[in-house]
Design a protein around this motif. Structure first.
Motif, short mmCIF file in Angstrom:
data_model
loop_
_atom_site.label_atom_id
_atom_site.label_comp_id
_atom_site.label_asym_id
_atom_site.label_seq_id
_atom_site.Cartn_x
_atom_site.Cartn_y
_atom_site.Cartn_z
N GLY A 8 22.43 0.84 -55.05
CA GLY A 8 22.15 0.08 -56.80
C GLY A 8 20.74 -0.73 -57.31
O GLY A 8 20.10 -1.05 -58.10
N SER A 17 16.04 -5.59 -65.48
CA SER A 17 17.61 -5.85 -64.87
C SER A 17 18.02 -4.76 -63.84
O SER A 17 17.50 -3.56 -63.81
N ARG A 19 21.53 -3.87 -61.32
CA ARG A 19 23.08 -4.47 -60.72
C ARG A 19 23.28 -3.86 -59.44
O ARG A 19 23.76 -2.63 -59.35
N SER A 21 25.45 -3.57 -55.68
CA SER A 21 27.39 -2.80 -55.97
C SER A 21 27.08 -3.75 -54.15
O SER A 21 26.08 -2.82 -53.07
N PHE A 68 20.60 -14.50 -62.13
CA PHE A 68 21.64 -13.92 -61.50
C PHE A 68 22.47 -14.01 -61.67
O PHE A 68 22.63 -15.33 -61.76
N TYR A 80 29.56 -7.82 -57.18
CA TYR A 80 28.22 -7.33 -57.71
C TYR A 80 26.91 -8.21 -57.91
O TYR A 80 27.21 -9.35 -57.58
N GLN A 82 24.74 -8.98 -60.64
CA GLN A 82 23.29 -8.76 -61.26
C GLN A 82 22.45 -9.42 -61.99
O GLN A 82 22.40 -9.84 -62.25
N THR A 84 18.70 -10.39 -63.80
CA THR A 84 18.12 -9.71 -65.59
C THR A 84 17.10 -10.64 -65.36
O THR A 84 16.39 -11.03 -64.53
#
Length: 124
Positions: A8, A17, A19, A21, A68, A80, A82, A84
């Protein structure tokens, strides 16, 4: 044999952003705490976030709080991250790591199993 594979990463503009993995194989995620770390050139490996064995407890380092989010999908054996509002200072190789314990920690010495990492570059 436990294996972790990150994916990712990539190039993203400031404010963007991504994400990430972390796919775990060889074991059941149910019995492991997972951490996310990063290492920029010339810097120490830094703990960013972690999630406990049950997924009920999460931690974040101050620099990523509010930007995050860590989550897990035990059915997919995947964790995950994520991310941003990315900034150039977030540029680094990002790693996930596993610990056969219930609680999670942000210290890298708590983790025995590591993935190979995925590069994240934040640049315009």
């Amino acid at each position: 044999q436990l294996q972790l594979v990150e994916s990712g990463g990539g190039l993203v503009q400031p404010g963007g952003s991504l994400r990430l993995s972390c796919a775990i194989s060889g074991v059941t995620l149910d019995y492991y705490a997972i951490g996310w770390f990063r290492q920029a050139p010339g810097k120490e490996r830094e703990g960013l976030s972690c999630i406990s064995q049950s997924g009920s407890n999460t931690k974040y380092t101050n620099s990523v709080k509010g930007r995050f989010t860590i989550s897990s999908d035990n059915a997919k054996n995947t964790v995950y991250l994520q991310m941003t509002s990315l900034e150039p200072e977030d540029t680094a190789i990002y790693y996930c790591a596993a610990d056969h314990g219930y609680w999670c920690y942000l210290g890298k010495n708590n983790y025995a199993y590591w993935g190979q990492g995925t590069q994240v570059t934040v640049s315009s």
